[in-house]
Design a protein around this motif. Structure first.
Motif, PDB file in Angstrom:
ATOM      1  N   ILE A 255      19.174  -5.734  12.155  1.00 18.97           N
ATOM      2  CA  ILE A 255      20.473  -5.080  12.053  1.00 18.97           C
ATOM      3  C   ILE A 255      20.275  -3.571  12.180  1.00 18.97           C
ATOM      4  O   ILE A 255      19.184  -3.053  11.950  1.00 18.97           O
ATOM      5  N   TYR A 256      21.333  -2.887  12.583  1.00 18.71           N
ATOM      6  CA  TYR A 256      21.315  -1.441  12.840  1.00 18.71           C
ATOM      7  C   TYR A 256      20.339  -1.075  13.964  1.00 18.71           C
ATOM      8  O   TYR A 256      19.814   0.025  14.002  1.00 18.71           O
ATOM      9  N   ASP A 257      20.083  -2.025  14.871  1.00 18.51           N
ATOM     10  CA  ASP A 257      19.197  -1.769  15.998  1.00 18.51           C
ATOM     11  C   ASP A 257      19.936  -2.169  17.279  1.00 18.51           C
ATOM     12  O   ASP A 257      19.884  -3.332  17.705  1.00 18.51           O
ATOM     13  N   PRO A 258      20.656  -1.253  17.912  1.00 13.28           N
ATOM     14  CA  PRO A 258      21.461  -1.614  19.085  1.00 13.28           C
ATOM     15  C   PRO A 258      20.626  -2.105  20.257  1.00 13.28           C
ATOM     16  O   PRO A 258      21.086  -2.939  21.037  1.00 13.28           O
ATOM     17  N   ILE A 259      19.413  -1.589  20.403  1.00  6.51           N
ATOM     18  CA  ILE A 259      18.575  -2.028  21.522  1.00  6.51           C
ATOM     19  C   ILE A 259      18.192  -3.488  21.358  1.00  6.51           C
ATOM     20  O   ILE A 259      18.275  -4.293  22.292  1.00  6.51           O
ATOM     21  N   ALA A 260      17.768  -3.858  20.148  1.00  3.47           N
ATOM     22  CA  ALA A 260      17.393  -5.253  19.897  1.00  3.47           C
ATOM     23  C   ALA A 260      18.593  -6.178  20.040  1.00  3.47           C
ATOM     24  O   ALA A 260      18.480  -7.278  20.581  1.00  3.47           O
ATOM     25  N   GLN A 261      19.769  -5.740  19.584  1.00  5.23           N
ATOM     26  CA  GLN A 261      20.945  -6.593  19.652  1.00  5.23           C
ATOM     27  C   GLN A 261      21.457  -6.738  21.082  1.00  5.23           C
ATOM     28  O   GLN A 261      22.064  -7.753  21.425  1.00  5.23           O
ATOM     29  N   SER A 262      21.207  -5.739  21.931  1.00  9.83           N
ATOM     30  CA  SER A 262      21.638  -5.843  23.324  1.00  9.83           C
ATOM     31  C   SER A 262      20.871  -6.930  24.063  1.00  9.83           C
ATOM     32  O   SER A 262      21.357  -7.460  25.064  1.00  9.83           O
ATOM     33  N   LEU A 263      19.695  -7.288  23.589  1.00 12.27           N
ATOM     34  CA  LEU A 263      18.910  -8.341  24.227  1.00 12.27           C
ATOM     35  C   LEU A 263      19.526  -9.716  24.028  1.00 12.27           C
ATOM     36  O   LEU A 263      19.167 -10.660  24.736  1.00 12.27           O
ATOM     37  N   LEU A 264      20.426  -9.855  23.048  1.00 12.98           N
ATOM     38  CA  LEU A 264      21.029 -11.160  22.792  1.00 12.98           C
ATOM     39  C   LEU A 264      22.051 -11.538  23.857  1.00 12.98           C
ATOM     40  O   LEU A 264      22.360 -12.715  24.031  1.00 12.98           O
ATOM     41  N   LEU A 265      22.592 -10.537  24.538  1.00 12.13           N
ATOM     42  CA  LEU A 265      23.551 -10.770  25.623  1.00 12.13           C
ATOM     43  C   LEU A 265      24.761 -11.560  25.152  1.00 12.13           C
ATOM     44  O   LEU A 265      25.298 -12.400  25.872  1.00 12.13           O
ATOM     45  N   THR A 266      25.201 -11.346  23.916  1.00 15.94           N
ATOM     46  CA  THR A 266      26.366 -12.039  23.371  1.00 15.94           C
ATOM     47  C   THR A 266      27.318 -11.022  22.764  1.00 15.94           C
ATOM     48  O   THR A 266      26.924  -9.914  22.416  1.00 15.94           O
ATOM     49  N   THR A 267      28.589 -11.425  22.643  1.00 16.17           N
ATOM     50  CA  THR A 267      29.606 -10.583  22.012  1.00 16.17           C
ATOM     51  C   THR A 267      30.401 -11.442  21.029  1.00 16.17           C
ATOM     52  O   THR A 267      31.064 -12.381  21.441  1.00 16.17           O
ATOM     53  N   PRO A 268      30.342 -11.154  19.729  1.00 17.24           N
ATOM     54  CA  PRO A 268      29.505 -10.123  19.104  1.00 17.24           C
ATOM     55  C   PRO A 268      28.040 -10.515  19.107  1.00 17.24           C
ATOM     56  O   PRO A 268      27.695 -11.693  19.265  1.00 17.24           O
ATOM     57  N   ALA A 269      27.178  -9.536  18.919  1.00 17.91           N
ATOM     58  CA  ALA A 269      25.744  -9.826  18.918  1.00 17.91           C
ATOM     59  C   ALA A 269      25.356 -10.672  17.723  1.00 17.91           C
ATOM     60  O   ALA A 269      24.557 -11.602  17.838  1.00 17.91           O
ATOM     61  N   LEU A 270      25.915 -10.366  16.544  1.00 18.69           N
ATOM     62  CA  LEU A 270      25.582 -11.073  15.312  1.00 18.69           C
ATOM     63  C   LEU A 270      26.859 -11.559  14.645  1.00 18.69           C
ATOM     64  O   LEU A 270      27.808 -10.801  14.474  1.00 18.69           O
ATOM     65  N   TYR A 271      26.858 -12.824  14.276  1.00 17.10           N
ATOM     66  CA  TYR A 271      27.987 -13.386  13.546  1.00 17.10           C
ATOM     67  C   TYR A 271      27.725 -13.260  12.043  1.00 17.10           C
ATOM     68  O   TYR A 271      26.584 -13.335  11.592  1.00 17.10           O
ATOM     69  N   PRO A 272      28.801 -13.083  11.256  1.00 14.50           N
ATOM     70  CA  PRO A 272      28.628 -13.100   9.800  1.00 14.50           C
ATOM     71  C   PRO A 272      28.007 -14.428   9.354  1.00 14.50           C
ATOM     72  O   PRO A 272      28.282 -15.462   9.966  1.00 14.50           O
ATOM     73  N   PRO A 273      27.172 -14.422   8.335  1.00 18.16           N
ATOM     74  CA  PRO A 273      26.870 -13.309   7.422  1.00 18.16           C
ATOM     75  C   PRO A 273      25.663 -12.470   7.821  1.00 18.16           C
ATOM     76  O   PRO A 273      25.088 -11.788   6.984  1.00 18.16           O
ATOM     77  N   HIS A 274      25.247 -12.552   9.090  1.00 20.47           N
ATOM     78  CA  HIS A 274      24.038 -11.854   9.522  1.00 20.47           C
ATOM     79  C   HIS A 274      24.336 -10.489  10.139  1.00 20.47           C
ATOM     80  O   HIS A 274      23.442  -9.873  10.724  1.00 20.47           O
ATOM     81  N   ASP A 275      25.556 -10.013   9.988  1.00 17.52           N
ATOM     82  CA  ASP A 275      25.939  -8.750  10.602  1.00 17.52           C
ATOM     83  C   ASP A 275      25.880  -7.608   9.593  1.00 17.52           C
ATOM     84  O   ASP A 275      25.702  -7.816   8.391  1.00 17.52           O
ATOM     85  N   GLU A 276      26.061  -6.409  10.087  1.00 20.03           N
ATOM     86  CA  GLU A 276      25.986  -5.220   9.238  1.00 20.03           C
ATOM     87  C   GLU A 276      27.136  -5.153   8.225  1.00 20.03           C
ATOM     88  O   GLU A 276      26.941  -4.720   7.091  1.00 20.03           O
ATOM     89  N   ALA A 277      28.348  -5.573   8.632  1.00 18.44           N
ATOM     90  CA  ALA A 277      29.497  -5.477   7.738  1.00 18.44           C
ATOM     91  C   ALA A 277      29.318  -6.349   6.493  1.00 18.44           C
ATOM     92  O   ALA A 277      29.609  -5.919   5.372  1.00 18.44           O
ATOM     93  N   THR A 278      28.816  -7.570   6.681  1.00 15.93           N
ATOM     94  CA  THR A 278      28.581  -8.450   5.531  1.00 15.93           C
ATOM     95  C   THR A 278      27.485  -7.890   4.640  1.00 15.93           C
ATOM     96  O   THR A 278      27.575  -7.956   3.409  1.00 15.93           O
ATOM     97  N   TRP A 279      26.462  -7.333   5.231  1.00 15.31           N
ATOM     98  CA  TRP A 279      25.371  -6.736   4.476  1.00 15.31           C
ATOM     99  C   TRP A 279      25.881  -5.595   3.595  1.00 15.31           C
ATOM    100  O   TRP A 279      25.565  -5.517   2.407  1.00 15.31           O
TER     101      TRP A 279
END
Length: 360
Positions: A255-279
């Motif tokens: 989390i908080y790593d846009p480069i790593a999350q861009s590799l997922l090629l998905t929108t959104p990159a992370l679904y709750p509860p694994h996202d920054e907002a839930t954290w």
């Protein structure tokens, strides 16, 4: 035909190194996630199922509940002298000034338990309800809590089932959405820690004993949503009594790593509860707990953080938790020492990370 083959060969020679570099970069950053782009629909289905199974928060309620005996000034009984079997009716006046019947309290002088001094009764309540670790689990539209079989949460075996952390020795396993499944396969199996029977036996017992459930037990969470739901499904004054927390969480992706999350090629990159907002929301709730004295956090992440700044952003919400006397954060990756923090960051000894990864 020859020209077509020559052009194809030229395109392959040009694109081949670019494709190899992309694969190498993805392999270095996410060795186990090269096929993540194909699991987007699966992540979405898990998220939607968790939302459908989420417990409902408490509705707006009066300040007193039916099981709790109201204060003496709100206690009204019949005009006749009370006897041992006299039934007393609790009346609470609402905002409009009208009284309503909230519950019945029977005289308990015949009970051997109630004949004991209050100090002895409190010792019994604590022995039955407290001084344990309660594992909180997500169930279908509700939460459950199971008493830990180990002496403490630290000694309770923790495993990784391929998706998240679990303690199968204590409370069974979980499905793909991290919804609890009993070891016997019975979804209706009780998960009340074996304590509900005593609390429901008598209003006086409930009123005298309920605080020990929250103030003397360690509450263990292996899901961030479980902690969030817990804070919204019990009365605020009960949640405020908690003094000890144990949180284990597996960071499935940086989390908080846009480069790593861009590799997922998905929108959104992370679904709750694994996202920054839930954290961040989780640690806002923890930071506002007024009586919290001890908290132990265990964070598992296979690849660690490539950038120390990303780790700093991940730890920033934890810096707002300043009330606990003792605050330990155990992580599974190596890194630099963290200074001027309200918590103690404990990293694995050098050379021990590889053996831990093999074990998981």
């Amino acid at each position: 035909m020859t020209r077509f083959r020559v052009s194809d060969l030229a395109i392959g020679i040009f694109c081949g190194p670019v494709l190899c570099c992309w694969i190498a970069l993805a392999s270095c950053c996410c060795p186990s996630r090269l096929r993540r782009r194909h699991t987007h629909s699966e992540d979405r289905r898990r998220f939607e199922r968790r939302q459908y199974m989420a417990p409902r928060p408490l509705p707006v309620r009066p300040p007193e509940r039916a099981l709790t005996i109201p204060p003496p000034k709100r206690f009204v009984s019949s005009a006749s002298p009370p006897s041992r079997d006299t039934e007393k009716i609790d009346v609470i006046t609402d905002v409009s000034g009208k009284g309503g019947r909230r519950g019945r309290t029977l005289d308990q002088t015949r009970s051997h338990l109630m004949r004991l001094p209050l100090e002895l009764r409190q010792m019994i309540y604590r022995a039955v309800l407290g001084d344990s670790t309660m594992h909180m689990v997500l169930k279908e539209n509700k939460l459950g809590h199971l008493r830990c079989r180990a002496p403490s949460a630290i000694e309770c075996p923790l495993g990784f089932n391929g998706r998240t952390l679990s303690r199968e020795c204590c409370w069974g396993t979980v499905d793909s959405a991290n919804i609890w499944m009993s070891m016997t396969g019975d979804a209706a199996e009780n998960t009340d820690g074996g304590i509900v029977g005593m609390l429901r036996s008598c209003r006086q017992v409930y009123s005298e004993a309920i605080d020990y459930l929250y103030s003397t037990n360690c509450f263990s969470f292996s899901d961030l949503d479980c902690l969030r739901y817990f804070s919204s499904t019990i009365l605020p004054q009960r949640f405020a009594l908690i003094r000890t927390l144990d949180i284990e969480w597996c960071l499935t992706w940086p989390i908080y790593d846009p480069i790593a999350q861009s590799l997922l090629l998905t929108t959104p990159a992370l679904y709750p509860p694994h996202d920054e907002a839930t954290w961040e929301e989780t640690w806002r709730i923890v930071a506002e707990m007024p009586n919290l004295r001890f908290i132990r956090v265990s964070l598992l992440h296979f690849d660690g953080f490539r950038d120390a700044r990303c780790e700093g952003k991940m730890l920033a919400p934890l810096r707002k938790v300043t009330r606990p006397v003792r605050f330990e954060v155990h992580v599974s990756w190596e890194g630099a020492e963290v200074r001027d923090a309200p918590f103690t960051l404990i990293r694995p000894p050098m050379g021990e990370r590889d053996s831990e990864d093999d074990e998981w």
